[in-house]
Design an enzyme around this catalytic site. Structure first.
Site, PDB file in Angstrom:
ATOM      1  N   LYS A 187      44.032  45.991  43.180  1.00  0.00           N
ATOM      2  CA  LYS A 187      43.647  46.599  44.453  1.00  0.00           C
ATOM      3  C   LYS A 187      43.430  45.560  45.549  1.00  0.00           C
ATOM      4  O   LYS A 187      43.855  45.752  46.692  1.00  0.00           O
ATOM      5  CB  LYS A 187      42.384  47.443  44.253  1.00  0.00           C
ATOM      6  CG  LYS A 187      41.915  48.188  45.492  1.00  0.00           C
ATOM      7  CD  LYS A 187      40.969  49.310  45.123  1.00  0.00           C
ATOM      8  CE  LYS A 187      39.725  48.807  44.439  1.00  0.00           C
ATOM      9  NZ  LYS A 187      38.830  48.059  45.368  1.00  0.00           N
ATOM     10  N   ARG A 210      33.546  56.771  46.134  1.00  0.00           N
ATOM     11  CA  ARG A 210      33.660  56.557  44.699  1.00  0.00           C
ATOM     12  C   ARG A 210      33.288  57.797  43.891  1.00  0.00           C
ATOM     13  O   ARG A 210      33.686  57.945  42.742  1.00  0.00           O
ATOM     14  CB  ARG A 210      32.747  55.401  44.261  1.00  0.00           C
ATOM     15  CG  ARG A 210      33.247  54.023  44.640  1.00  0.00           C
ATOM     16  CD  ARG A 210      32.353  52.943  44.030  1.00  0.00           C
ATOM     17  NE  ARG A 210      32.895  51.607  44.259  1.00  0.00           N
ATOM     18  CZ  ARG A 210      32.632  50.869  45.324  1.00  0.00           C
ATOM     19  NH1 ARG A 210      31.844  51.351  46.253  1.00  0.00           N
ATOM     20  NH2 ARG A 210      33.159  49.673  45.468  1.00  0.00           N
ATOM     21  N   ARG A 269      40.111  36.391  32.429  1.00  0.00           N
ATOM     22  CA  ARG A 269      39.800  35.668  33.666  1.00  0.00           C
ATOM     23  C   ARG A 269      38.725  34.603  33.459  1.00  0.00           C
ATOM     24  O   ARG A 269      37.764  34.819  32.730  1.00  0.00           O
ATOM     25  CB  ARG A 269      39.343  36.649  34.754  1.00  0.00           C
ATOM     26  CG  ARG A 269      40.422  37.581  35.221  1.00  0.00           C
ATOM     27  CD  ARG A 269      40.084  38.258  36.532  1.00  0.00           C
ATOM     28  NE  ARG A 269      38.827  38.995  36.538  1.00  0.00           N
ATOM     29  CZ  ARG A 269      38.526  39.931  37.442  1.00  0.00           C
ATOM     30  NH1 ARG A 269      39.404  40.239  38.391  1.00  0.00           N
ATOM     31  NH2 ARG A 269      37.367  40.552  37.384  1.00  0.00           N
ATOM     32  N   ARG A 289      32.631  35.320  33.476  1.00  0.00           N
ATOM     33  CA  ARG A 289      31.598  36.188  34.035  1.00  0.00           C
ATOM     34  C   ARG A 289      31.138  37.230  33.022  1.00  0.00           C
ATOM     35  O   ARG A 289      31.928  37.754  32.226  1.00  0.00           O
ATOM     36  CB  ARG A 289      32.116  36.892  35.292  1.00  0.00           C
ATOM     37  CG  ARG A 289      32.235  35.993  36.494  1.00  0.00           C
ATOM     38  CD  ARG A 289      32.917  36.684  37.651  1.00  0.00           C
ATOM     39  NE  ARG A 289      32.519  38.083  37.806  1.00  0.00           N
ATOM     40  CZ  ARG A 289      32.990  38.877  38.780  1.00  0.00           C
ATOM     41  NH1 ARG A 289      33.870  38.403  39.651  1.00  0.00           N
ATOM     42  NH2 ARG A 289      32.597  40.126  38.867  1.00  0.00           N
ATOM     43  N   ARG A 318      32.464  50.175  32.539  1.00  0.00           N
ATOM     44  CA  ARG A 318      32.828  50.386  33.947  1.00  0.00           C
ATOM     45  C   ARG A 318      34.023  51.325  34.066  1.00  0.00           C
ATOM     46  O   ARG A 318      34.092  52.146  34.991  1.00  0.00           O
ATOM     47  CB  ARG A 318      33.163  49.041  34.611  1.00  0.00           C
ATOM     48  CG  ARG A 318      31.959  48.119  34.761  1.00  0.00           C
ATOM     49  CD  ARG A 318      32.380  46.679  35.010  1.00  0.00           C
ATOM     50  NE  ARG A 318      33.051  46.500  36.288  1.00  0.00           N
ATOM     51  CZ  ARG A 318      33.710  45.389  36.626  1.00  0.00           C
ATOM     52  NH1 ARG A 318      33.795  44.381  35.765  1.00  0.00           N
ATOM     53  NH2 ARG A 318      34.276  45.300  37.797  1.00  0.00           N
TER      54      ARG A 318
END
Length: 313
Positions: A100, A176, A211, A241, A252
């Site tokens: 995105k 959202r 990542r 992270r 999520r």
């Protein structure tokens, strides 16, 4: 409009009769052609393509259609540049790792709209010490979510800014939830296109969990797709992270799917879904998104194409 001489059309009809073996009444055909020509005088209307001619002219119709509907793109671009009425209004939605952020950069570059993120808006108001910012800070300092009413007020204030009115906007990741979508609609905020980037969960897990971030340079690497340099110092300081773990991501994703499925009904008439994981790769995805947005904006401005085709025998 495609026309041939009367004699030429009659000769071609006769030749077709001979070639096909079908009985052809030339006088009847001529009369029908005259009726077609008379109808053509009254058939024109805005945004309507009229084609008059023989079947042999069909080869150029595709080219003519392309140019006619490209005028819609030109009109949309002109309208967008001329002021608020024609400025593009886009909402983009996508799960973490769907691409995105990258698509937002390209949309802003291509359409010239203002990128609006609710996170950025919140930070602007808090930093600027506005009344809305002070109210939001009270909730944020307690670790609580900022109420929808406050966020909607901030979004409305941003959308009313002269630059946003002139250029149009790209609303990133908001609304959202169904409650936010309903509140946005009640506030009179409407969009031309609701763009949803669709990527399988397993692909998202692979993208996110690989990542690594360099805290010194701020660069983000991926162990598979964009490996860090073979520098022991750099590799030693890379950070994984906490919210980039598979467990955190799947939590999520459950919330994301629940919320996005709840707001699709609000935007079903303007919704466009793009596969964010095609085999064509990054460039194809960018091209597809831009193509779908052009079509969605044009449909919102001018309606879907309506064509009438008519031809003499």
């Amino acid at each position: 409009m495609f026309r041939g001489s009367f004699a030429r059309l009659a000769a071609r009809v006769a030749a077709r009769r001979t070639a096909s073996g079908r009985a052809q009444n030339i006088a009847s055909r001529n009369a029908r052609r005259m009726m077609c020509n008379e109808a053509a005088k009254f058939g024109k209307r805005p945004n309507l393509g009229m084609f008059f001619g023989s079947a042999a002219a069909g080869g150029v119709i595709g080219y003519f259609l392309y140019n006619q509907f490209n005028k819609g793109n030109t009109a949309a671009a002109t309208s967008a540049a001329s002021g608020p009425k024609g400025a593009p209004k886009i909402i983009i939605s996508g799960a973490p790792g769907s691409g995105k952020g990258t698509q937002c950069e390209n949309i802003v570059r291509k359409f010239g709209v203002v990128h609006i993120s609710t996170g950025d808006i919140l930070r602007e108001h808090v930093k600027g010490g506005t009344d809305l910012g002070k109210q939001a800070k009270e909730f944020m300092s307690k670790g609580e979510l900022v109420p929808d009413e406050l966020v909607i007020s901030m979004v409305k204030a941003k959308l009313s800014e002269p630059e946003v009115q002139k250029k149009g906007w790209l609303l990133d990741g908001f609304p959202r939830t169904p409650a936010q979508a309903q509140a946005l609609a009640a506030a009179g905020v409407t969009a031309d296109v609701f763009l949803q980037l669709e990527v399988p969960d397993e692909v998202l897990v692979e993208r996110i969990c690989g990542r690594r971030t360099d805290p010194v340079t701020g660069k983000i690497y991926h162990l598979k797709f964009n490996p860090p340099p073979a520098d022991a110092t750099v590799q030693g300081r890379l950070v994984h992270r906490a919210d980039d773990t598979e467990e955190a991501l799947r939590t999520r994703l459950v919330a994301y799917h629940k919320n996005v499925n709840g707001i699709l009904d609000f935007y079903k008439d303007i919704s466009v879904t793009v596969n964010g994981h095609s085999n064509g790769g990054f460039k194809e995805n960018v091209t597809r998104v831009q193509r779908e947005l052009f079509q969605g904006i044009n449909n919102s401005r001018f309606g879907a194409p309506h064509i009438i085709i008519s031809g003499a025998p």
